[in-house]
Scaffold this motif. Structure first.
Motif, PDB file in Angstrom:
ATOM      1  N   ARG A 102      78.285  -7.760  -5.748  1.00  0.00           N
ATOM      2  CA  ARG A 102      76.998  -8.470  -5.660  1.00  0.00           C
ATOM      3  C   ARG A 102      75.823  -7.502  -5.686  1.00  0.00           C
ATOM      4  NH1 ARG A 102      75.686 -11.883  -7.729  1.00  0.00           N
ATOM      5  NH2 ARG A 102      74.080 -12.678  -6.333  1.00  0.00           N
ATOM      6  N   THR A 144      72.774  -7.888  -8.226  1.00  0.00           N
ATOM      7  CA  THR A 144      71.395  -8.065  -7.761  1.00  0.00           C
ATOM      8  C   THR A 144      70.483  -6.961  -8.279  1.00  0.00           C
ATOM      9  OG1 THR A 144      71.898  -6.917  -5.685  1.00  0.00           O
ATOM     10  CG2 THR A 144      72.051  -9.329  -5.673  1.00  0.00           C
ATOM     11  N   GLN A 173      69.394  -7.740 -11.709  1.00  0.00           N
ATOM     12  CA  GLN A 173      68.261  -8.654 -11.702  1.00  0.00           C
ATOM     13  C   GLN A 173      66.949  -7.909 -11.467  1.00  0.00           C
ATOM     14  OE1 GLN A 173      67.806 -11.811 -12.363  1.00  0.00           O
ATOM     15  NE2 GLN A 173      69.887 -12.607 -12.511  1.00  0.00           N
ATOM     16  N   GLY A 225      72.751 -12.818  -1.772  1.00  0.00           N
ATOM     17  CA  GLY A 225      72.623 -11.379  -1.994  1.00  0.00           C
ATOM     18  C   GLY A 225      72.782 -10.648  -0.684  1.00  0.00           C
ATOM     19  N   TYR A 250      64.729  -9.615  -1.287  1.00  0.00           N
ATOM     20  CA  TYR A 250      66.085  -9.074  -1.288  1.00  0.00           C
ATOM     21  C   TYR A 250      66.778  -9.209   0.069  1.00  0.00           C
ATOM     22  CZ  TYR A 250      69.920  -6.201  -2.936  1.00  0.00           C
ATOM     23  OH  TYR A 250      71.156  -5.776  -3.336  1.00  0.00           O
ATOM     24  N   PHE A 301      67.080 -13.370  -3.088  1.00  0.00           N
ATOM     25  CA  PHE A 301      68.467 -13.241  -2.659  1.00  0.00           C
ATOM     26  C   PHE A 301      68.532 -13.490  -1.161  1.00  0.00           C
ATOM     27  CE2 PHE A 301      68.448 -10.529  -6.518  1.00  0.00           C
ATOM     28  CZ  PHE A 301      69.345 -11.283  -7.256  1.00  0.00           C
TER      29      PHE A 301
END
Length: 421
Positions: free
Chosen positions: A409, A413, A416, A191, A134, A168
Motif C-alpha cells: 500500500r 500511495t 498517487q 492508506g 496521507y 488516504f
C-alpha cells in the motif's frame, strides 16, 4: 543491512522509472509536508520521519519542506540528521513564505484527524495549488448531531477533503464515514499511517539501556500502559488544566484496562523464560506503568520485570522494540512501528481512542486486536500474548505478512503522490 540482488534490481528499476518520468531539464517536484504535531508522544514523532522516508524512497528527486507544529525535545536535530536535505519551514518564517511560493503540492501527514485543516485552507487561498492527505483517522463527534457549530465544522472538513487530489485514511471505518457524509475526493482509499515507515534508530543508546537491565535480544516482551484519556494536565510543557470529566473516566477504568496486561506479564514470566519491559509511548505513561502494572505485580515475578522510569525518543524505542520478541498494551503507534519492522504487536483499544485501532483488521491482524469494552475479547488477551511468547517464529511470520501488505500500500500511495505533484 544486506540487500539481495533481486531487491536491489527491483528498487533500482523503480527509482529509474521515476527518474525517467521527469521531462529533460524539468525542475524537481517540490512538496510541503504539513506534519509534526507534538513531541510528547513517540508515535506523533514517528509520523513525520515515516512519510519523509517514503518520499525519499519513491520520489528520490523531490525537494521537501517540512511545515511543523512542534519539533521540541530534540526532534528537530534528529530529523535534520536523518533527512539533511529537508528544509524546515516554521510558522511565520521567511522559509515558509518561500515554501508557499516554490512548492507544487502540500501533503498533510498522518494524524488523529485533519489536524492541519486551517493550513490547508490557507494553502488553497494563497496559492491555488493542489494538496493531498496521507493516513488520517476521520471520526464524527456526537455533538455534530445536535450542535450547529459542530455540524458546520464537520461540513467544512468534508468540503476540504473533497478538494484534495487524494485522501488516504488509516482505517477503513474512517474511509466509509467520509463517503457516507458525502466527501467527493476522486481518490479515497485505505492508506497506512506514516509511522509504519519510520526508520529512526538509536542502537547505541538502546543497547546501553538493554545491557544495564540485562534484557537480551529475543528474550523479552514489551508492555505499554495507557489510560482512557491522556492526562496532558500532568505534563508541564502542555500547560493544560485538569479535566475533571476525563480524569474521572480514567480513574473509573484504569484497573479494568490494566488487569489483563498485568495477568499477561505474570503468565509470561511463569510459563516462559522471557522478561517483560514496561515502557512508555508518551510522557504520562511511566507513572501509569508503575502504578497500574509494576506496583500491583506479585513479588515472585518482579525479578524478571523491568520498569522504565523515564521518557524516550522514537529512535531508541524502535531499537529496543526490534530486539524484543514482541509488544502488547493499550497503545497504537508503538505497535505500528513494531509491525513496520516485522515485530509482533498486540493492540488493546477502547472507544475513547476513536477507531484508529481498526487498522489492525485492515492489515490482516484481527487476531491481535482487542476491544477492552468487549469482555469476550478481553478474555483472549492473555492467551494471545502467551502464544506470541511461546511461538515467536510463527508470530514473526504473521507480522511479516502484515508488513508486506503495508509496504504494498505504501508503494501504491506514493505512486498517487508522484502523479498528483
Amino acid at each position: 543491512m544486506h540487500l539481495n540482488r533481486r531487491d536491489f534490481v527491483g528498487e533500482s528499476a523503480l527509482a529509474l522509472s521515476l527518474l525517467a518520468a521527469l521531462p529533460a531539464g524539468s525542475k524537481p517536484k517540490r512538496i510541503l509536508l504539513r506534519s509534526s504535531w507534538q513531541t510528547v508522544n513517540i508515535g506523533d514523532i514517528a509520523h513525520t520521519p515515516g512519510v519523509l522516508r517514503l518520499i525519499e524512497q519513491y520520489l528520490p528527486d523531490a525537494e521537501v519542506w517540512l511545515y511543523p507544529s512542534n519539533l521540541k525535545n530534540g526532534v528537530d536535530a534528529i530529523l535534520q540528521a536523518r533527512f539533511p536535505k529537508v528544509r524546515i519551514a516554521k510558522k511565520g518564517s521567511k522559509e515558509l513564505e518561500h515554501a508557499y511560493e516554490v512548492c507544487d503540492f502540500m501533503l498533510h501527514g498522518s494524524g488523529p484527524y485533519l489536524v492541519g485543516e486551517k493550513q490547508i485552507i490557507e494553502w488553497q487561498q494563497k496559492t491555488d495549488k493542489p494538496f493531498g492527505v496521507y493516513g488520517i483517522t476521520f471520526a464524527r463527534k456526537d455533538s455534530a448531531q445536535t450542535s450547529p457549530a459542530a455540524k458546520a465544522a464537520l461540513e467544512k472538513t468534508i468540503s476540504v477533503l473533497s478538494d484534495a487530489k487524494f485522501v488516504f485514511f488509516r482505517d477503513s471505518k474512517s474511509l466509509a464515514l467520509a463517503k457516507e457524509l458525502g466527501a467527493t475526493c476522486p481518490v479515497m482509499e485505505f492508506g497506512p499511517d506514516g509511522a509504519f515507515a519510520c526508520d529512526l534508530r538509536d542502537d547505541v543508546t538502546a543497547q546501553a539501556f538493554l545491557k544495564n537491565h540485562d534484557l537480551q535480544t529475543g528474550k523479552f516482551l514489551c508492555c505499554i500502559p495507557r489510560l482512557r484519556y491522556t492526562p496532558y494536565w500532568t505534563i508541564p510543557e502542555k500547560n493544560r488544566p485538569l479535566d475533571p470529566i476525563k480524569h474521572q473516566r480514567n480513574e473509573q477504568m484504569k484497573e479494568h484496562d490494566h488487569a489483563p496486561l498485568r495477568q499477561a506479564i505474570i503468565e509470561v514470566v511463569q510459563q516462559t523464560d522471557l522478561k517483560v519491559l514496561i515502557c512508555p509511548e508518551d510522557k504520562t505513561q511511566m507513572a501509569v506503568g508503575r502504578e497500574m502494572l509494576l506496583d500491583k505485580l506479585p513479588q515472585s515475578v518482579l525479578d524478571r520485570v523491568v520498569w522504565r522510569p523515564n521518557y524516550w525518543l522514537t529512535g531508541e524505542a524502535v531499537s529496543v522494540y526490534t530486539s524484543s520478541v514482541g509488544l502488547f498494551g493499550n497503545e497504537m503507534h508503538s505497535p505500528i512501528m513494531c509491525i513496520g519492522h516485522g515485530v509482533p504487536a498486540v493492540v488493546c483499544r477502547f472507544a475513547e481512542q476513536t477507531h484508529k485501532g481498526l487498522m489492525w483488521q485492515d492489515i490482516g491482524l484481527d487476531d491481535w486486536l482487542f476491544d477492552l469494552d468487549d469482555e469476550t475479547q478481553v478474555q483472549r488477551i492473555v492467551p494471545t500474548v502467551l502464544d506470541i511468547a511461546k511461538n515467536p517464529d510463527e508470530a514473526r511470520a504473521k507480522a511479516a505478512k502484515a508488513r508486506a501488505f503495508v509496504e504494498k500500500r505504501q508503494r501504491e500511495t506514493m505512486d498517487q503522490l508522484n502523479r498528483a505533484v
